[in-house]
Design a protein around this motif. Structure first.
Motif, PDB file in Angstrom:
ATOM      1  N   GLY A 104      23.792 -83.791  20.982  1.00  0.00           N
ATOM      2  CA  GLY A 104      22.787 -83.001  21.665  1.00  0.00           C
ATOM      3  C   GLY A 104      23.312 -81.646  22.058  1.00  0.00           C
ATOM      4  O   GLY A 104      22.730 -80.624  21.697  1.00  0.00           O
ATOM      5  N   VAL A 105      24.426 -81.595  22.788  1.00  0.00           N
ATOM      6  CA  VAL A 105      25.015 -80.331  23.203  1.00  0.00           C
ATOM      7  C   VAL A 105      25.455 -79.533  21.978  1.00  0.00           C
ATOM      8  O   VAL A 105      25.179 -78.343  21.856  1.00  0.00           O
ATOM      9  N   ARG A 106      26.134 -80.202  21.079  1.00  0.00           N
ATOM     10  CA  ARG A 106      26.637 -79.534  19.873  1.00  0.00           C
ATOM     11  C   ARG A 106      25.494 -78.921  19.066  1.00  0.00           C
ATOM     12  O   ARG A 106      25.540 -77.745  18.686  1.00  0.00           O
ATOM     13  N   GLU A 107      24.460 -79.721  18.823  1.00  0.00           N
ATOM     14  CA  GLU A 107      23.353 -79.241  18.000  1.00  0.00           C
ATOM     15  C   GLU A 107      22.596 -78.111  18.688  1.00  0.00           C
ATOM     16  O   GLU A 107      22.171 -77.144  18.048  1.00  0.00           O
ATOM     17  N   GLY A 108      22.426 -78.232  20.001  1.00  0.00           N
ATOM     18  CA  GLY A 108      21.743 -77.178  20.740  1.00  0.00           C
ATOM     19  C   GLY A 108      22.487 -75.863  20.705  1.00  0.00           C
ATOM     20  O   GLY A 108      21.888 -74.788  20.545  1.00  0.00           O
ATOM     21  N   MET A 109      23.815 -75.923  20.820  1.00  0.00           N
ATOM     22  CA  MET A 109      24.626 -74.714  20.764  1.00  0.00           C
ATOM     23  C   MET A 109      24.577 -74.064  19.383  1.00  0.00           C
ATOM     24  O   MET A 109      24.581 -72.844  19.256  1.00  0.00           O
ATOM     25  N   ILE A 110      24.535 -74.884  18.338  1.00  0.00           N
ATOM     26  CA  ILE A 110      24.440 -74.342  16.978  1.00  0.00           C
ATOM     27  C   ILE A 110      23.140 -73.556  16.815  1.00  0.00           C
ATOM     28  O   ILE A 110      23.129 -72.447  16.265  1.00  0.00           O
ATOM     29  N   VAL A 111      22.044 -74.135  17.303  1.00  0.00           N
ATOM     30  CA  VAL A 111      20.747 -73.456  17.209  1.00  0.00           C
ATOM     31  C   VAL A 111      20.780 -72.132  17.972  1.00  0.00           C
ATOM     32  O   VAL A 111      20.343 -71.089  17.465  1.00  0.00           O
ATOM     33  N   ILE A 112      21.302 -72.159  19.192  1.00  0.00           N
ATOM     34  CA  ILE A 112      21.378 -70.937  20.009  1.00  0.00           C
ATOM     35  C   ILE A 112      22.220 -69.873  19.304  1.00  0.00           C
ATOM     36  O   ILE A 112      21.838 -68.702  19.228  1.00  0.00           O
TER      37      ILE A 112
ATOM     38  N   VAL B   7      24.065 -64.754   5.042  1.00  0.00           N
ATOM     39  CA  VAL B   7      24.754 -65.399   6.166  1.00  0.00           C
ATOM     40  C   VAL B   7      26.006 -64.599   6.520  1.00  0.00           C
ATOM     41  O   VAL B   7      26.916 -64.472   5.702  1.00  0.00           O
ATOM     42  N   PRO B   8      26.080 -64.035   7.725  1.00  0.00           N
ATOM     43  CA  PRO B   8      27.276 -63.285   8.122  1.00  0.00           C
ATOM     44  C   PRO B   8      28.467 -64.222   8.320  1.00  0.00           C
ATOM     45  O   PRO B   8      28.299 -65.394   8.678  1.00  0.00           O
ATOM     46  N   LEU B   9      29.674 -63.709   8.098  1.00  0.00           N
ATOM     47  CA  LEU B   9      30.876 -64.532   8.224  1.00  0.00           C
ATOM     48  C   LEU B   9      31.037 -65.109   9.622  1.00  0.00           C
ATOM     49  O   LEU B   9      31.566 -66.210   9.786  1.00  0.00           O
ATOM     50  N   VAL B  10      30.568 -64.365  10.622  1.00  0.00           N
ATOM     51  CA  VAL B  10      30.723 -64.815  12.004  1.00  0.00           C
ATOM     52  C   VAL B  10      29.971 -66.114  12.264  1.00  0.00           C
ATOM     53  O   VAL B  10      30.255 -66.820  13.242  1.00  0.00           O
ATOM     54  N   ALA B  11      29.030 -66.464  11.402  1.00  0.00           N
ATOM     55  CA  ALA B  11      28.274 -67.717  11.581  1.00  0.00           C
ATOM     56  C   ALA B  11      29.208 -68.921  11.632  1.00  0.00           C
ATOM     57  O   ALA B  11      28.962 -69.886  12.368  1.00  0.00           O
ATOM     58  N   GLY B  12      30.287 -68.860  10.852  1.00  0.00           N
ATOM     59  CA  GLY B  12      31.229 -69.975  10.836  1.00  0.00           C
ATOM     60  C   GLY B  12      31.871 -70.230  12.183  1.00  0.00           C
ATOM     61  O   GLY B  12      32.179 -71.380  12.536  1.00  0.00           O
ATOM     62  N   LEU B  13      32.065 -69.169  12.969  1.00  0.00           N
ATOM     63  CA  LEU B  13      32.725 -69.311  14.270  1.00  0.00           C
ATOM     64  C   LEU B  13      31.842 -70.003  15.300  1.00  0.00           C
ATOM     65  O   LEU B  13      32.321 -70.429  16.350  1.00  0.00           O
ATOM     66  N   GLY B  14      30.562 -70.134  14.996  1.00  0.00           N
ATOM     67  CA  GLY B  14      29.672 -70.842  15.904  1.00  0.00           C
ATOM     68  C   GLY B  14      29.976 -72.329  15.961  1.00  0.00           C
ATOM     69  O   GLY B  14      29.712 -72.982  16.975  1.00  0.00           O
ATOM     70  N   TYR B  15      30.551 -72.870  14.890  1.00  0.00           N
ATOM     71  CA  TYR B  15      30.818 -74.312  14.867  1.00  0.00           C
ATOM     72  C   TYR B  15      31.947 -74.708  15.813  1.00  0.00           C
ATOM     73  O   TYR B  15      31.806 -75.690  16.559  1.00  0.00           O
ATOM     74  N   PRO B  16      33.093 -73.996  15.816  1.00  0.00           N
ATOM     75  CA  PRO B  16      34.121 -74.324  16.821  1.00  0.00           C
ATOM     76  C   PRO B  16      33.592 -74.251  18.245  1.00  0.00           C
ATOM     77  O   PRO B  16      33.929 -75.099  19.083  1.00  0.00           O
ATOM     78  N   LEU B  17      32.745 -73.251  18.521  1.00  0.00           N
ATOM     79  CA  LEU B  17      32.163 -73.131  19.861  1.00  0.00           C
ATOM     80  C   LEU B  17      31.300 -74.342  20.179  1.00  0.00           C
ATOM     81  O   LEU B  17      31.420 -74.949  21.250  1.00  0.00           O
TER      82      LEU B  17
END
Length: 291
Positions: free
Chosen positions: A243-251, A217-227
């Motif tokens: 819904g929006v949050r979960e969809g963005m995490i998957v993307i 898991v790359p460190l940048v993965a963590g930054l996906g959660y704030p987004l």
């Protein structure tokens, strides 16, 4: 005021129960590393503590004396108010605790609570946008995120939001309303708490990802959660931005090379993970209220 606060707390718990019933999220995923799970929760809890101090720093910067204990109570006991449709109560809830304790204007405290929410979104989106760029995000998502960030920048650092809110309140209350507005310097004085809030949550999400997959898991993965969480909060159509949050995490995770099944598992698990954090700060708020 106390009756109003109790009604908000009761309603938030009722809507939380409804959300749990409808979403069916109380299922544990396969955990590959329990040390990472522990670290993820420690970071998650630390993020909620930092969130309390974002609220305290904003109120203090506006010139209102407030105790940390009261901020823990207000933030904790109103944390589930985001599940009440409309999201207004999550802003008014913590403001009501401070207003009731110190006799401050509920309108002024609500304006500061809204400012705190806007700054939280602004900082979270700043962190998340960095993650999107580092992950090589789609141009469309990058421009959308930057556009929202620009709009939040105007909302945080200009007086138009407070002016509009004052006009609305003045119309309904039939009296003149003077709402506090933070200067650049005042916003900057507590900005470190906002940054810590998001960095702790980002670190927690990174460890959650590491615990739920065997791949690197790359460190940048963590930054996906704030987004994901800021875009979820900005989506006002469903309770908690569901819904929006979960969809963005998957993307976002797919951008980093995660397969769809793993990304979906992490996305769904993150809802339960964050809910545990909300329960934590709710309990802490309840403890401080009684002692």
């Amino acid at each position: 005021m106390k009756k109003f606060i109790n009604i908000i707390t009761l309603l938030s718990l009722l809507f939380l129960a409804y959300y749990l019933y409808k979403s069916d999220i109380l299922h544990l995923p396969i955990i590959y590393n329990y040390s990472d799970v522990l670290l993820s929760f420690l970071c998650l809890f630390a993020g909620f503590v930092a969130q309390v101090y974002t609220w305290k720093s904003t109120v203090s910067a506006a010139g209102y004396a407030v105790d940390s204990k009261v901020c823990f109570v207000g933030t904790g006991l109103s944390v589930f108010a985001k599940y009440i449709p409309g999201k207004v109560m999550v802003i008014v809830g913590r403001a009501a605790f401070v207003a009731d304790k110190y006799g401050y204007s509920l309108e002024a405290m609500s304006a500061l609570s809204l400012t705190t929410q806007l700054i939280t979104l602004w900082v979270g989106l700043s962190v998340g946008a960095l993650g999107l760029v580092l992950a090589g995000g789609y141009a469309a998502w990058t421009w959308l995120t930057l556009g929202l960030w620009a709009a939040l920048t105007v909302a945080v650092f200009s007086n138009w939001v407070n002016h509009l809110l004052a006009k609305i309140l003045q119309y309904f209350l039939k009296r003149s309303i003077n709402l506090p507005h933070l200067t650049y310097k005042q916003v900057g004085s507590g900005l470190h708490w906002y940054v810590l809030n998001w960095l702790f949550w980002a670190a927690g999400f990174y460890f959650l990802c590491a615990a739920l997959t065997t791949q690197n898991v790359p460190l940048v993965a963590g930054l996906g959660y704030p987004l994901a969480i800021t875009l979820g909060i900005a989506a006002m159509l469903t309770p908690g931005g569901l819904g929006v949050r979960e969809g963005m995490i998957v993307i976002f995770l797919k951008l980093l090379g995660f397969d769809l099944a793993t990304a979906t598992t992490i996305s769904v698990a993150s809802r339960l993970w964050f809910l545990v954090g909300e329960v934590f700060i709710f309990v802490v708020g309840g403890v401080f209220k009684n002692y």
